[in-house]
Design a protein around this motif. Structure first.
Motif, PDB file in Angstrom:
ATOM      1  N   GLN A 265     -20.890  -1.375  39.312  1.00 39.70           N
ATOM      2  CA  GLN A 265     -20.563  -0.960  40.672  1.00 39.70           C
ATOM      3  C   GLN A 265     -19.136  -1.349  41.037  1.00 39.70           C
ATOM      4  O   GLN A 265     -18.396  -0.568  41.652  1.00 39.70           O
ATOM      5  CB  GLN A 265     -21.549  -1.598  41.657  1.00 39.70           C
ATOM      6  CG  GLN A 265     -21.540  -0.984  43.042  1.00 39.70           C
ATOM      7  CD  GLN A 265     -22.040   0.450  43.050  1.00 39.70           C
ATOM      8  OE1 GLN A 265     -23.134   0.743  42.580  1.00 39.70           O
ATOM      9  NE2 GLN A 265     -21.232   1.369  43.579  1.00 39.70           N
TER      10      GLN A 265
ATOM     11  N   LEU B 101     -24.081   5.616  33.542  1.00 41.87           N
ATOM     12  CA  LEU B 101     -23.907   5.400  34.974  1.00 41.87           C
ATOM     13  C   LEU B 101     -24.450   6.572  35.772  1.00 41.87           C
ATOM     14  O   LEU B 101     -24.605   7.685  35.255  1.00 41.87           O
ATOM     15  CB  LEU B 101     -22.428   5.188  35.291  1.00 41.87           C
ATOM     16  CG  LEU B 101     -21.695   4.115  34.491  1.00 41.87           C
ATOM     17  CD1 LEU B 101     -20.238   4.036  34.925  1.00 41.87           C
ATOM     18  CD2 LEU B 101     -22.376   2.761  34.619  1.00 41.87           C
ATOM     19  N   ALA B 102     -24.701   6.327  37.053  1.00 35.87           N
ATOM     20  CA  ALA B 102     -25.257   7.363  37.919  1.00 35.87           C
ATOM     21  C   ALA B 102     -24.311   8.541  38.105  1.00 35.87           C
ATOM     22  O   ALA B 102     -24.745   9.662  38.384  1.00 35.87           O
ATOM     23  CB  ALA B 102     -25.624   6.763  39.281  1.00 35.87           C
ATOM     24  N   ASN B 103     -23.014   8.313  37.949  1.00 37.65           N
ATOM     25  CA  ASN B 103     -22.046   9.410  38.128  1.00 37.65           C
ATOM     26  C   ASN B 103     -21.923  10.304  36.892  1.00 37.65           C
ATOM     27  O   ASN B 103     -21.071  11.187  36.837  1.00 37.65           O
ATOM     28  CB  ASN B 103     -20.670   8.854  38.508  1.00 37.65           C
ATOM     29  CG  ASN B 103     -20.074   7.969  37.417  1.00 37.65           C
ATOM     30  OD1 ASN B 103     -20.597   7.871  36.308  1.00 37.65           O
ATOM     31  ND2 ASN B 103     -18.967   7.309  37.737  1.00 37.65           N
TER      32      ASN B 103
ATOM     33  N   GLU C  48     -21.184   9.282  33.779  1.00 38.96           N
ATOM     34  CA  GLU C  48     -20.361   8.714  32.708  1.00 38.96           C
ATOM     35  C   GLU C  48     -21.228   8.007  31.673  1.00 38.96           C
ATOM     36  O   GLU C  48     -22.209   7.343  31.999  1.00 38.96           O
ATOM     37  CB  GLU C  48     -19.343   7.722  33.270  1.00 38.96           C
ATOM     38  CG  GLU C  48     -18.163   8.363  33.949  1.00 38.96           C
ATOM     39  CD  GLU C  48     -17.052   7.361  34.230  1.00 38.96           C
ATOM     40  OE1 GLU C  48     -17.275   6.157  34.009  1.00 38.96           O
ATOM     41  OE2 GLU C  48     -15.977   7.792  34.667  1.00 38.96           O
TER      42      GLU C  48
ATOM     43  N   THR D 136     -27.465   2.959  35.254  1.00 38.83           N
ATOM     44  CA  THR D 136     -28.786   3.591  35.224  1.00 38.83           C
ATOM     45  C   THR D 136     -29.522   3.423  33.908  1.00 38.83           C
ATOM     46  O   THR D 136     -30.733   3.513  33.862  1.00 38.83           O
ATOM     47  CB  THR D 136     -28.673   5.098  35.515  1.00 38.83           C
ATOM     48  OG1 THR D 136     -27.790   5.696  34.561  1.00 38.83           O
ATOM     49  CG2 THR D 136     -28.166   5.335  36.935  1.00 38.83           C
TER      50      THR D 136
ATOM     51  N   SER E 164     -20.025   2.946  40.398  1.00 38.41           N
ATOM     52  CA  SER E 164     -21.236   3.721  40.185  1.00 38.41           C
ATOM     53  C   SER E 164     -22.351   2.815  39.703  1.00 38.41           C
ATOM     54  O   SER E 164     -22.108   1.747  39.113  1.00 38.41           O
ATOM     55  CB  SER E 164     -20.991   4.831  39.158  1.00 38.41           C
ATOM     56  OG  SER E 164     -22.119   5.678  39.050  1.00 38.41           O
ATOM     57  N   LYS E 165     -23.570   3.244  39.928  1.00 40.96           N
ATOM     58  CA  LYS E 165     -24.739   2.442  39.575  1.00 40.96           C
ATOM     59  C   LYS E 165     -25.031   2.527  38.078  1.00 40.96           C
ATOM     60  O   LYS E 165     -24.940   3.598  37.481  1.00 40.96           O
ATOM     61  CB  LYS E 165     -25.942   2.954  40.371  1.00 40.96           C
ATOM     62  CG  LYS E 165     -27.199   2.119  40.244  1.00 40.96           C
ATOM     63  CD  LYS E 165     -28.284   2.681  41.145  1.00 40.96           C
ATOM     64  CE  LYS E 165     -29.564   1.855  41.020  1.00 40.96           C
ATOM     65  NZ  LYS E 165     -30.648   2.410  41.883  1.00 40.96           N
TER      66      LYS E 165
END
Length: 232
Positions: free
Chosen positions: A127, A172-174, A176, A135, A132-133
């Motif tokens: 983050q 990541l949530a985005n 990536e 995941t 971003s989270k």
């Protein structure tokens, strides 16, 4: 003062100090308090994590606490017998909201250390650095009945006792995807986050070996329970 009186005084002082330490020091600085899965990685915490390898009942207590806090999800697994034995292993299925590329077999100490690393450091780092989270964690496995580097006559690998996890990447949530083999030397954000994650992992395991250790680790982080604070 007589010798006996001095001894009694010393005992009383030690008892008072012990009482003060137990009641007033935070658990992560208190060597007498049980380990909590939320304890940050001080030297005392790291000592307690190492001691869990000798204390199976205490380890399961901490692991169950971590599951109640939703830091990890696991289920008991059958003992492994034969050339490579693992008593009371667990099968880790996720770390809270962080999924895994597949479940993996782990000794109790490996499961505890991994839950603490993911929740205390990996999730916040994603983050902070990437915005971003985190995941998912991709890995190459944990248990493998073999010697170190598969060398004949060598000692058993940490993988032979389910005491090590090889992490190959993060998602990541985005959208990536961070790959250790592809992005470690990336000077941009992906590389920075991977290097941060590896550095952070060192405080929770007996040893953390990465791409700069040798060619055999070019594509993953080896996070194991042997040693004390080895970070390469």
């Amino acid at each position: 003062m007589k010798k006996g009186g001095g001894l009694v005084t010393g005992i009383v002082i030690a008892a008072v100090m012990g009482y003060w330490l137990y009641d007033y020091l935070p658990s992560h600085y208190n060597p007498f308090a049980p380990l909590s899965p939320t304890d940050p990685p001080t030297m005392v915490t790291r000592y307690k994590l190492r001691e869990l390898t000798k204390q199976p009942e205490a380890c399961m207590t901490v692991l169950n606490q971590a599951q109640q806090l939703k830091m990890i999800a696991f289920r008991p697994a059958p003992d492994v017998r034969g050339d490579c034995t693992v008593a009371n292993p667990v099968r880790v299925t996720r770390f809270g909201d962080v999924a895994l590329s597949s479940s993996f077999l782990a000794s109790c100490p490996l499961a505890v250390s991994s839950a603490m690393f993911v929740q205390q450091r990996a999730v916040p780092a994603a983050q902070t650095v990437a915005g971003s989270k985190l995941t998912r964690i991709d890995h190459l496995g944990s248990f493998a009945c073999r010697n170190i580097y598969n060398r004949p006559g060598a000692r058993l690998s940490e993988h032979a006792t389910a005491d090590a996890l090889d992490i190959s990447g993060f998602r990541l949530a985005n959208g990536e995807r961070l790959s250790v083999v592809r992005d470690w030397n990336n000077q941009a954000q992906k590389g920075a986050l991977l290097r941060q994650l590896f550095s952070d992992s060192c405080a929770f395991y007996g040893n953390a070996l990465g791409p700069e250790y040798n060619a055999a680790h070019a594509d993953h982080f080896h996070l194991g329970m042997r040693g004390f604070g080895i970070c390469r």
